[in-house]
Design a protein around this motif. Structure first.
Motif, short mmCIF file in Angstrom:
data_model
loop_
_atom_site.label_atom_id
_atom_site.label_comp_id
_atom_site.label_asym_id
_atom_site.label_seq_id
_atom_site.Cartn_x
_atom_site.Cartn_y
_atom_site.Cartn_z
N GLU A 280 0.28 -1.42 -0.24
CA GLU A 280 -0.08 0.03 -0.07
C GLU A 280 0.71 1.25 -0.25
OE1 GLU A 280 -0.10 -2.86 1.75
OE2 GLU A 280 -2.46 -3.68 1.86
N ASP A 281 2.18 1.07 0.52
CA ASP A 281 2.72 2.40 0.19
C ASP A 281 3.67 2.67 -0.67
OD1 ASP A 281 2.26 2.25 3.44
OD2 ASP A 281 3.96 1.17 3.95
N ASN A 282 3.88 1.43 -1.58
CA ASN A 282 4.20 1.45 -2.89
C ASN A 282 3.44 1.66 -4.52
OD1 ASN A 282 7.36 1.52 -2.13
ND2 ASN A 282 6.54 -0.24 -0.42
N VAL A 283 2.41 1.64 -4.08
CA VAL A 283 1.66 1.97 -5.04
C VAL A 283 2.05 2.91 -6.12
CG1 VAL A 283 -0.96 2.57 -6.26
CG2 VAL A 283 -0.99 1.63 -4.25
N VAL A 284 2.74 4.10 -5.65
CA VAL A 284 2.90 4.93 -6.75
C VAL A 284 4.46 4.78 -7.88
CG1 VAL A 284 3.92 7.50 -7.14
CG2 VAL A 284 2.38 6.98 -5.32
N PRO A 285 5.03 4.03 -6.51
CA PRO A 285 6.91 3.45 -7.87
C PRO A 285 6.28 2.25 -8.31
CG PRO A 285 7.43 4.16 -4.75
CD PRO A 285 5.76 4.58 -5.38
N VAL A 286 5.45 1.16 -8.54
CA VAL A 286 4.44 -0.01 -8.37
C VAL A 286 4.53 0.62 -9.91
CG1 VAL A 286 3.20 -2.21 -9.31
CG2 VAL A 286 4.79 -1.56 -7.23
N GLY A 287 3.58 1.90 -9.61
CA GLY A 287 2.63 2.69 -11.26
C GLY A 287 3.92 2.87 -12.38
N PHE A 288 5.45 3.60 -11.63
CA PHE A 288 5.96 4.09 -12.47
C PHE A 288 6.75 2.86 -13.57
CE2 PHE A 288 10.64 4.85 -12.66
CZ PHE A 288 11.06 5.88 -13.52
N LEU A 289 6.89 1.77 -12.39
CA LEU A 289 7.54 0.80 -12.81
C LEU A 289 6.41 -0.07 -14.43
CD1 LEU A 289 9.19 -1.18 -10.22
CD2 LEU A 289 10.16 0.27 -12.04
N ARG A 290 5.37 0.33 -14.39
CA ARG A 290 4.44 -0.39 -14.99
C ARG A 290 4.86 0.97 -16.23
NH1 ARG A 290 0.12 -0.30 -12.00
NH2 ARG A 290 0.53 -2.62 -11.69
N GLU A 291 4.18 1.96 -15.97
CA GLU A 291 4.58 3.64 -17.62
C GLU A 291 6.19 3.22 -17.84
OE1 GLU A 291 4.52 6.78 -15.18
OE2 GLU A 291 2.38 6.44 -14.33
N GLN A 292 6.79 2.28 -17.39
CA GLN A 292 7.93 1.93 -18.77
C GLN A 292 7.94 1.02 -18.96
OE1 GLN A 292 10.17 5.37 -17.67
NE2 GLN A 292 8.28 5.58 -16.49
N GLY A 293 6.84 0.13 -19.05
CA GLY A 293 6.56 -0.70 -19.67
C GLY A 293 6.65 -2.37 -19.62
N LEU A 294 7.02 -2.33 -18.29
CA LEU A 294 7.12 -3.17 -17.66
C LEU A 294 6.22 -4.10 -17.08
CD1 LEU A 294 10.57 -1.75 -15.25
CD2 LEU A 294 10.04 -3.11 -17.92
N GLN A 295 6.55 -5.07 -16.80
CA GLN A 295 5.68 -6.35 -15.93
C GLN A 295 5.86 -6.98 -14.61
OE1 GLN A 295 2.82 -8.00 -17.07
NE2 GLN A 295 2.83 -8.27 -15.40
#
Length: 363
Positions: A332-347
């Motif tokens: 829950e504390d890392n939703v934004v960083p995870v979103g950042f990774l997904r935006e870079q085209g990563l699975q």
């Protein structure tokens, strides 16, 4: 919604393709001493023209039964097999003429065996000529064709040798040349490298890939070795207990959360160092594989990232990487960083939190 690890569903491309090999509802039941063993349980397989397709699974999964049903060496109990637009199951069991038609159709399907199946009393050239002999081709034409094929597989100087004088890799090259004698459009490989040492295996796999490209061959191979799939396959299917539980192109599988095949192709280990940590499996492919995404994440959000494990390799000509990283704090504390990774085209797969993995896959 994607399933949790352990229960992946088949992946299929939405692009319309020409399928050279198709099985539909394929079932094979063996009966012995009053017992029934189901080797194939409703297998649907779709192999596209010009690709190398690997079927992987443990011993007893049904792989050998599948490949032998594809060329009707084994008669399916039910279901259909279509190769190059021809329903082979319709050719079976309708009198002598049907037998001839099936043999003619089968002659256009090359088969490479695990233990070579060469005739020890025949020279290398004579072994390659054998299928042409059966097809009734004249002696001079047979000889010319056999020598051309031996040259193609790198054994032009071994034409007059006998199988006993050859190494395992050379014997398999003869087996491949023999399989090509009828100018097949399809080549079936039944554990063709499992009896070979690693270096010889690599050379045989490279030969199969070269033939696939040079001759436009569609190759269907079965194996229990993940490295075989990693080395040359464009698409793959995982078999368990007579069923295909997961299938698709390698790139599709790598982009599927919870994919057993993707995890097996690129196993990465590492456990969370504490309860308040988020562990992610990050899959890189295409251009993303060469970008410094993890360092960008660390700088952008000023967080310390631990790398627990990593693997990078080339699969089907594409550079692919998987990395297991740990972020401080709960998911829950890392939703934004995870979103950042997904935006870079990563699975992104969340490790050890199955309910969150489902959420990730559903987005």
């Amino acid at each position: 919604m994607h399933p949790c690890p352990g229960t992946p569903t088949p992946v299929h491309s939405t692009v319309t393709e020409t399928h050279v090999i198709t099985t539909s509802g394929l079932t094979k039941v063996y009966r012995s001493r009053g017992r029934e063993v189901t080797a194939l349980d409703g297998v649907d397989l779709h192999v596209r023209e010009g690709e190398v397709y690997g079927v992987i699974g443990q011993s007893g999964a049904g792989k050998s039964s599948l490949i032998r049903c594809v060329n009707l060496l084994e008669r399916p109990t039910s279901g259909t097999v279509t190769v190059a637009g021809q329903d082979l199951t319709a050719l079976a069991g309708r009198g002598p003429r049907a037998g001839r038609e099936l043999r003619r159709a089968r002659s256009r399907i090359g088969m490479v065996f695990q233990h070579f199946n060469l005739l020890s009393s025949r020279t290398v050239q004579d072994n390659v000529e054998l299928p042409l002999e059966i097809l009734g081709q004249a002696g001079r034409a047979r000889s010319r064709k056999a020598l051309e094929l031996l040259d193609l597989v790198g054994l032009a100087d071994k034409a007059k040798a006998y199988p006993a004088q050859l190494s395992g890799g050379q014997k398999q090259r003869v087996g491949i040349a023999r399989a090509l004698a009828g100018d097949p459009k399809v080549l079936l490989s039944d554990e063709a490298t499992s009896a070979l040492d690693p270096e010889t295996t690599r050379s045989i796999l490279q030969l199969l890939r070269d033939l696939n490209r040079q001759l436009g061959l569609t190759v269907l191979l079965i194996t229990h070795e993940m490295d075989v799939v990693k080395s040359i396959c464009d698409s793959a299917a995982l078999m368990e207990k007579g069923r295909i539980v997961e299938s698709g192109t390698v790139s599709e599988l790598l982009a599927t959360p919870g994919s057993e095949l993707a995890a097996a192709l690129f196993p990465v280990g590492g456990e969370a160092t504490g309860a308040d940590r988020t562990v992610l499996d990050v899959t890189f492919h295409g251009e993303a594989a060469t970008q410094p995404v993890i360092s960008q994440l660390s700088r952008t959000y000023n967080i310390d990232i631990s790398i627990l494990g990593a693997a990078i390799d080339t699969v089907g000509g594409l550079q692919i990487g998987r990395m297991r990283i740990e972020l401080p704090g709960r998911y829950e504390d890392n939703v934004v960083p995870v979103g950042f990774l997904r935006e870079q085209g990563l699975q992104i797969d969340v490790v050890g939190q199955e309910s969150l993995l489902v959420k990730e896959g559903a987005k």
